[in-house]
Design a protein around this motif. Structure first.
Motif, mmCIF file in Angstrom:
data_model
loop_
_atom_site.group_PDB
_atom_site.id
_atom_site.type_symbol
_atom_site.label_atom_id
_atom_site.label_comp_id
_atom_site.label_asym_id
_atom_site.label_seq_id
_atom_site.Cartn_x
_atom_site.Cartn_y
_atom_site.Cartn_z
ATOM 1 N N ARG A 23 0.847 -1.196 0.000
ATOM 2 C CA ARG A 23 0.000 0.000 0.000
ATOM 3 C C ARG A 23 0.877 1.237 0.000
ATOM 4 N NH1 ARG A 23 -4.194 1.530 4.736
ATOM 5 N NH2 ARG A 23 -2.262 2.310 5.628
ATOM 6 N N SER A 24 0.495 2.178 -0.860
ATOM 7 C CA SER A 24 1.292 3.392 -1.034
ATOM 8 C C SER A 24 0.378 4.612 -0.939
ATOM 9 C CB SER A 24 1.953 3.340 -2.416
ATOM 10 O OG SER A 24 2.712 4.483 -2.658
ATOM 11 N N PRO A 25 0.883 5.723 -0.409
ATOM 12 C CA PRO A 25 0.071 6.946 -0.415
ATOM 13 C C PRO A 25 -0.233 7.362 -1.857
ATOM 14 C CG PRO A 25 1.993 7.191 1.011
ATOM 15 C CD PRO A 25 2.181 5.922 0.246
ATOM 16 N N ALA A 26 -1.473 7.745 -2.117
ATOM 17 C CA ALA A 26 -1.871 8.210 -3.450
ATOM 18 C C ALA A 26 -1.459 9.669 -3.621
ATOM 19 C CB ALA A 26 -3.380 8.058 -3.627
ATOM 20 N N PRO A 27 -1.199 10.089 -4.860
ATOM 21 C CA PRO A 27 -0.735 11.462 -5.094
ATOM 22 C C PRO A 27 -1.684 12.553 -4.571
ATOM 23 C CG PRO A 27 -0.571 10.153 -7.095
ATOM 24 C CD PRO A 27 -1.272 9.312 -6.081
ATOM 25 N N HIS A 28 -2.989 12.270 -4.576
ATOM 26 C CA HIS A 28 -3.954 13.298 -4.163
ATOM 27 C C HIS A 28 -4.694 12.905 -2.893
ATOM 28 C CE1 HIS A 28 -3.099 15.332 -7.879
ATOM 29 N NE2 HIS A 28 -3.333 14.215 -8.545
ATOM 30 N N GLY A 29 -3.998 12.195 -2.009
ATOM 31 C CA GLY A 29 -4.597 11.796 -0.743
ATOM 32 C C GLY A 29 -5.087 10.364 -0.772
ATOM 33 N N PRO A 123 -10.175 -6.522 -8.158
ATOM 34 C CA PRO A 123 -10.871 -5.477 -8.923
ATOM 35 C C PRO A 123 -11.586 -4.437 -8.064
ATOM 36 C CG PRO A 123 -11.276 -7.625 -9.907
ATOM 37 C CD PRO A 123 -10.584 -7.867 -8.585
ATOM 38 N N GLY A 124 -11.919 -4.761 -6.834
ATOM 39 C CA GLY A 124 -12.596 -3.821 -5.946
ATOM 40 C C GLY A 124 -11.656 -2.943 -5.138
ATOM 41 N N LEU A 125 -10.363 -3.176 -5.243
ATOM 42 C CA LEU A 125 -9.389 -2.381 -4.490
ATOM 43 C C LEU A 125 -9.068 -1.084 -5.219
ATOM 44 C CD1 LEU A 125 -6.773 -5.175 -3.625
ATOM 45 C CD2 LEU A 125 -8.526 -4.228 -2.103
ATOM 46 N N THR A 126 -8.707 -0.065 -4.472
ATOM 47 C CA THR A 126 -8.138 1.147 -5.063
ATOM 48 C C THR A 126 -6.696 0.803 -5.369
ATOM 49 O OG1 THR A 126 -9.597 2.550 -3.762
ATOM 50 C CG2 THR A 126 -7.632 3.592 -4.698
ATOM 51 N N ARG A 127 -6.359 0.766 -6.659
ATOM 52 C CA ARG A 127 -5.058 0.258 -7.072
ATOM 53 C C ARG A 127 -4.549 1.032 -8.273
ATOM 54 N NH1 ARG A 127 -9.216 -1.984 -9.123
ATOM 55 N NH2 ARG A 127 -9.260 -2.874 -11.212
ATOM 56 N N VAL A 128 -3.243 0.926 -8.505
ATOM 57 C CA VAL A 128 -2.645 1.548 -9.684
ATOM 58 C C VAL A 128 -2.842 0.610 -10.873
ATOM 59 C CG1 VAL A 128 -0.960 2.867 -8.340
ATOM 60 C CG2 VAL A 128 -0.345 0.604 -9.240
ATOM 61 N N ARG A 129 -2.782 1.182 -12.065
ATOM 62 C CA ARG A 129 -2.969 0.417 -13.296
ATOM 63 C C ARG A 129 -1.972 -0.731 -13.432
ATOM 64 N NH1 ARG A 129 -0.646 -0.161 -17.545
ATOM 65 N NH2 ARG A 129 -0.072 0.993 -19.329
#
Length: 152
Positions: A23-29, A123-129
């Motif tokens: 898990r990584s911090p997303a660029p916009h929060g 597929p339901g996770l917030t993930r990078v491409r």
């Protein structure tokens, strides 16, 4: 415009129907799930990069068992003082097997957590491409080492 090349190596680790992600911090929060892996150091072999990065981000010792493919992306980002950055990312995706170590979270790194996720839940996770691309390479195992997409 400044040009920047970044070469990185990532791993697909699937065990008992589950995928290992970091898990990584997303660029916009917020946060997003990523494949464990990261940038090569100067002079480092990509194989050694993926082994090092997996241990740093997940605590696991791994053995890459195959090169699944290579992805290349190019984007222009706004830069400081009106000078943009032409960023070219080259990402090698390996399949890897866990050979030792214990799951733990990275401290003071680019990720803050590692976890196993059922493949059906990805597929339901917030993930990078890159997660989807890596899974496509793992499932399809294209002979040319890349997923054909529109526009390529």
């Amino acid at each position: 415009m400044r040009k920047k090349l970044r070469v990185a190596a990532y791993a697909i680790c699937v065990r008992d129907g589950q995928l290992l992600l970091a898990r990584s911090p997303a660029p916009h929060g917020g946060f997003e799930w990523v494949l464990p892996g990261g940038g090569m150091e100067h002079g480092e072999d990509p194989y050694d990069t993926v082994v090092r990065e997996l241990e740093e981000e997940t605590g696991y010792l791994v053995e890459p068992t195959g090169l699944l493919g290579v992805d290349s992306s190019r984007r222009v980002f706004p830069g400081r003082f009106g000078r943009g950055v032409d960023h070219h990312g080259v990402r090698l995706v390996y399949e890897a097997e866990i050979t030792g170590g214990d799951l733990r979270h990275e401290v003071n790194g680019s990720t803050d957590m590692a976890a196993w996720h059922p493949l059906d839940d990805v597929p339901g996770l917030t993930r990078v491409r890159m997660v989807d691309l890596g899974l496509s390479l793992w499932r399809e195992r294209p002979a040319v080492g890349r997923i054909q997409s529109p526009g390529r």
